[in-house]
Motif scaffolding. Structure first.
Motif, PDB file in Angstrom:
ATOM      1  N   ALA A  40      51.128 -17.784  49.789  1.00 43.99           N
ATOM      2  CA  ALA A  40      50.615 -18.958  50.490  1.00 43.99           C
ATOM      3  C   ALA A  40      49.400 -18.459  50.611  1.00 43.99           C
ATOM      4  N   GLY A  41      48.445 -19.721  50.573  1.00 45.28           N
ATOM      5  CA  GLY A  41      47.044 -19.602  51.074  1.00 45.28           C
ATOM      6  C   GLY A  41      46.883 -19.834  52.611  1.00 45.28           C
ATOM      7  N   GLY A  42      45.671 -20.066  52.815  1.00 46.72           N
ATOM      8  CA  GLY A  42      45.578 -20.330  54.523  1.00 46.72           C
ATOM      9  C   GLY A  42      45.155 -19.278  55.149  1.00 46.72           C
ATOM     10  N   SER A  43      45.000 -19.335  56.637  1.00 49.84           N
ATOM     11  CA  SER A  43      44.599 -18.217  57.357  1.00 49.84           C
ATOM     12  C   SER A  43      45.841 -17.485  58.014  1.00 49.84           C
ATOM     13  N   THR A  44      46.933 -18.128  58.174  1.00 52.46           N
ATOM     14  CA  THR A  44      47.883 -17.594  58.756  1.00 52.46           C
ATOM     15  C   THR A  44      48.599 -16.428  57.993  1.00 52.46           C
ATOM     16  N   PRO A  45      48.816 -16.375  56.626  1.00 52.00           N
ATOM     17  CA  PRO A  45      49.366 -15.182  56.201  1.00 52.00           C
ATOM     18  C   PRO A  45      48.320 -14.098  55.765  1.00 52.00           C
ATOM     19  N   LYS A  61      56.873  -3.129  40.040  1.00 59.16           N
ATOM     20  CA  LYS A  61      58.110  -4.095  39.952  1.00 59.16           C
ATOM     21  C   LYS A  61      57.869  -5.067  40.615  1.00 59.16           C
ATOM     22  N   ILE A  62      56.499  -5.345  41.267  1.00 58.72           N
ATOM     23  CA  ILE A  62      56.490  -6.514  42.089  1.00 58.72           C
ATOM     24  C   ILE A  62      55.507  -7.492  41.188  1.00 58.72           C
ATOM     25  N   HIS A  63      55.796  -8.862  41.074  1.00 54.98           N
ATOM     26  CA  HIS A  63      54.958  -9.762  40.284  1.00 54.98           C
ATOM     27  C   HIS A  63      54.435 -10.777  41.211  1.00 54.98           C
ATOM     28  N   ILE A  64      53.185 -11.046  41.436  1.00 57.70           N
ATOM     29  CA  ILE A  64      52.482 -11.997  42.191  1.00 57.70           C
ATOM     30  C   ILE A  64      52.220 -13.309  41.526  1.00 57.70           C
ATOM     31  N   PHE A  65      52.472 -14.271  42.224  1.00 57.44           N
ATOM     32  CA  PHE A  65      52.032 -15.449  41.852  1.00 57.44           C
ATOM     33  C   PHE A  65      51.589 -16.389  43.225  1.00 57.44           C
ATOM     34  N   TRP A  66      51.187 -17.602  42.885  1.00 62.62           N
ATOM     35  CA  TRP A  66      50.618 -18.529  43.945  1.00 62.62           C
ATOM     36  C   TRP A  66      51.491 -19.690  44.044  1.00 62.62           C
ATOM     37  N   GLY A  67      51.793 -20.362  45.077  1.00 59.86           N
ATOM     38  CA  GLY A  67      52.392 -21.538  45.398  1.00 59.86           C
ATOM     39  C   GLY A  67      51.446 -22.720  45.196  1.00 59.86           C
ATOM     40  N   LEU A 138      56.540 -17.816  49.816  1.00 58.39           N
ATOM     41  CA  LEU A 138      55.867 -17.943  51.014  1.00 58.39           C
ATOM     42  C   LEU A 138      55.242 -19.324  51.124  1.00 58.39           C
ATOM     43  N   LEU A 139      55.304 -20.061  52.199  1.00 59.44           N
ATOM     44  CA  LEU A 139      54.548 -21.404  52.500  1.00 59.44           C
ATOM     45  C   LEU A 139      54.007 -21.271  53.896  1.00 59.44           C
ATOM     46  N   GLY A 140      53.035 -21.885  53.757  1.00 51.88           N
ATOM     47  CA  GLY A 140      52.506 -22.389  55.103  1.00 51.88           C
ATOM     48  C   GLY A 140      52.719 -24.055  55.317  1.00 51.88           C
ATOM     49  N   MET A 141      52.150 -24.289  56.368  1.00 50.46           N
ATOM     50  CA  MET A 141      52.342 -25.966  56.889  1.00 50.46           C
ATOM     51  C   MET A 141      51.076 -26.397  57.481  1.00 50.46           C
ATOM     52  N   GLY A 142      50.348 -27.243  57.044  1.00 50.61           N
ATOM     53  CA  GLY A 142      49.291 -27.954  57.535  1.00 50.61           C
ATOM     54  C   GLY A 142      49.597 -28.725  58.923  1.00 50.61           C
ATOM     55  N   ASP A 143      48.657 -29.283  59.676  1.00 50.52           N
ATOM     56  CA  ASP A 143      48.965 -29.919  60.643  1.00 50.52           C
ATOM     57  C   ASP A 143      49.482 -31.390  60.470  1.00 50.52           C
ATOM     58  N   ASP A 144      49.132 -31.686  59.046  1.00 55.58           N
ATOM     59  CA  ASP A 144      49.475 -32.894  58.431  1.00 55.58           C
ATOM     60  C   ASP A 144      51.112 -32.956  58.033  1.00 55.58           C
ATOM     61  N   ILE A 189      60.089 -18.726  52.881  1.00 60.91           N
ATOM     62  CA  ILE A 189      59.625 -18.343  54.185  1.00 60.91           C
ATOM     63  C   ILE A 189      58.501 -19.172  54.520  1.00 60.91           C
ATOM     64  N   PHE A 190      58.489 -19.713  55.586  1.00 63.34           N
ATOM     65  CA  PHE A 190      57.512 -20.629  56.290  1.00 63.34           C
ATOM     66  C   PHE A 190      56.896 -19.797  57.311  1.00 63.34           C
ATOM     67  N   LEU A 191      55.566 -19.694  57.122  1.00 61.69           N
ATOM     68  CA  LEU A 191      54.746 -19.149  58.305  1.00 61.69           C
ATOM     69  C   LEU A 191      54.001 -20.265  59.171  1.00 61.69           C
ATOM     70  N   VAL A 192      54.168 -20.272  60.205  1.00 63.43           N
ATOM     71  CA  VAL A 192      53.603 -21.459  60.844  1.00 63.43           C
ATOM     72  C   VAL A 192      52.973 -20.988  62.394  1.00 63.43           C
ATOM     73  N   ALA A 193      51.879 -21.336  62.349  1.00 61.87           N
ATOM     74  CA  ALA A 193      51.280 -20.658  63.845  1.00 61.87           C
ATOM     75  C   ALA A 193      50.281 -21.993  64.338  1.00 61.87           C
ATOM     76  N   GLY A 194      50.437 -22.184  65.856  1.00 62.52           N
ATOM     77  CA  GLY A 194      49.340 -22.916  66.311  1.00 62.52           C
ATOM     78  C   GLY A 194      49.969 -24.027  67.067  1.00 62.52           C
ATOM     79  N   GLU A 195      49.462 -24.359  68.295  1.00 61.33           N
ATOM     80  CA  GLU A 195      49.825 -25.745  68.782  1.00 61.33           C
ATOM     81  C   GLU A 195      49.753 -26.875  68.203  1.00 61.33           C
TER      82      GLU A 195
END
Length: 240
Positions: A40-45, A61-67, A138-144, A189-195
């Protein structure tokens, strides 16, 4: 299966995510020869990637992609690829052949989406119309309520016949995984932080929430789904 875990603060969230991901990598590689993870992109990860750079992992053995990816060159300050390279991949000296960024150089987002669609099919050995299965997304979530580059009430939410499509953020194109690809994963896995995330989370966990207004609600993988929230974001979300 869906789980929600609320951690005391963002550092605790990152520490827990680090342990989970390292354990999942090691467990998966006991069963198969390679592991695929979409970042995922963004500041949280970012601190998670920095922590992963310090771990001893079987990188070959690990292959990296982007969502998803902003439609900018790979060395642009806004690039998700650039952030992950600086925080983890370059620091860990990842094998170049194991890094699979989304192409953004043709000046035609639709063409680049099609190219990456074909790249995924070739890598996973699936035919057109079949779905690859990522080990970890891995996913993040915006405030929208958006996730990846699936933004509220945009055409990308309706795409079901492709792995990659063009998302739209205020008129700016982005490349993004589609719902079918995300929902075919073994572990999301979602990573979500902040009020500021509380209102969207309330809608996402409400039985009456609208998936077109809060796109993260439509993430329902066939495998496991884990929401990792810090207390500021998840105070009103019941752990399940």
């Amino acid at each position: 299966m869906t789980q929600v875990q609320v951690l005391s603060d963002k550092p605790a969230l990152i520490a827990h995510a680090l342990d989970l991901i390292v354990d999942t990598i090691n467990t998966t590689l006991k069963e198969k020869e390679r592991l695929t993870i979409a970042l995922a992109g963004g500041s949280t990860p970012k601190p998670l990637y920095e922590a992963l750079a310090e771990k001893s992992l079987p990188l070959e053995k690990i292959h990296i992609f982007w969502g998803d990816e902003r439609y900018v060159p790979g060395d642009h300050p806004d690039s998700n690829q650039r952030m992950a390279r600086q925080a983890w991949l370059d620091r860990a000296d990842f094998p170049a052949a194991n890094i699979h960024p989304m192409p953004t150089g043709s000046n035609d987002p639709s063409l680049d989406a099609q190219t990456h669609n074909q790249e995924l099919e070739a890598f996973f050995g699936v035919k057109a119309g079949e779905l690859p299965m990522f080990d970890i997304i891995l996913l993040g979530m915006g405030d929208d309520g958006h996730t990846a580059s699936l933004f509220p009430q945009t055409e990308a939410l309706t795409i079901s016949d492709r792995l990659i499509t063009v998302g739209n953020k205020d008129g700016q194109p982005r490349l993004t995984f589609t719902y079918p690809l995300i929902n075919n994963a073994r572990y999301v896995i979602f990573l979500v932080a902040g009020e500021n995330k509380r209102p969207a989370l309330a809608e996402i966990f409400s039985p009456d929430g609208d998936e077109t207004l809060y796109p993260a609600k439509a993430v329902k993988p066939q495998g496991e789904l884990l929401w990792l929230l810090d207390e500021a974001a998840g105070e009103q979300v019941k752990e399940i």
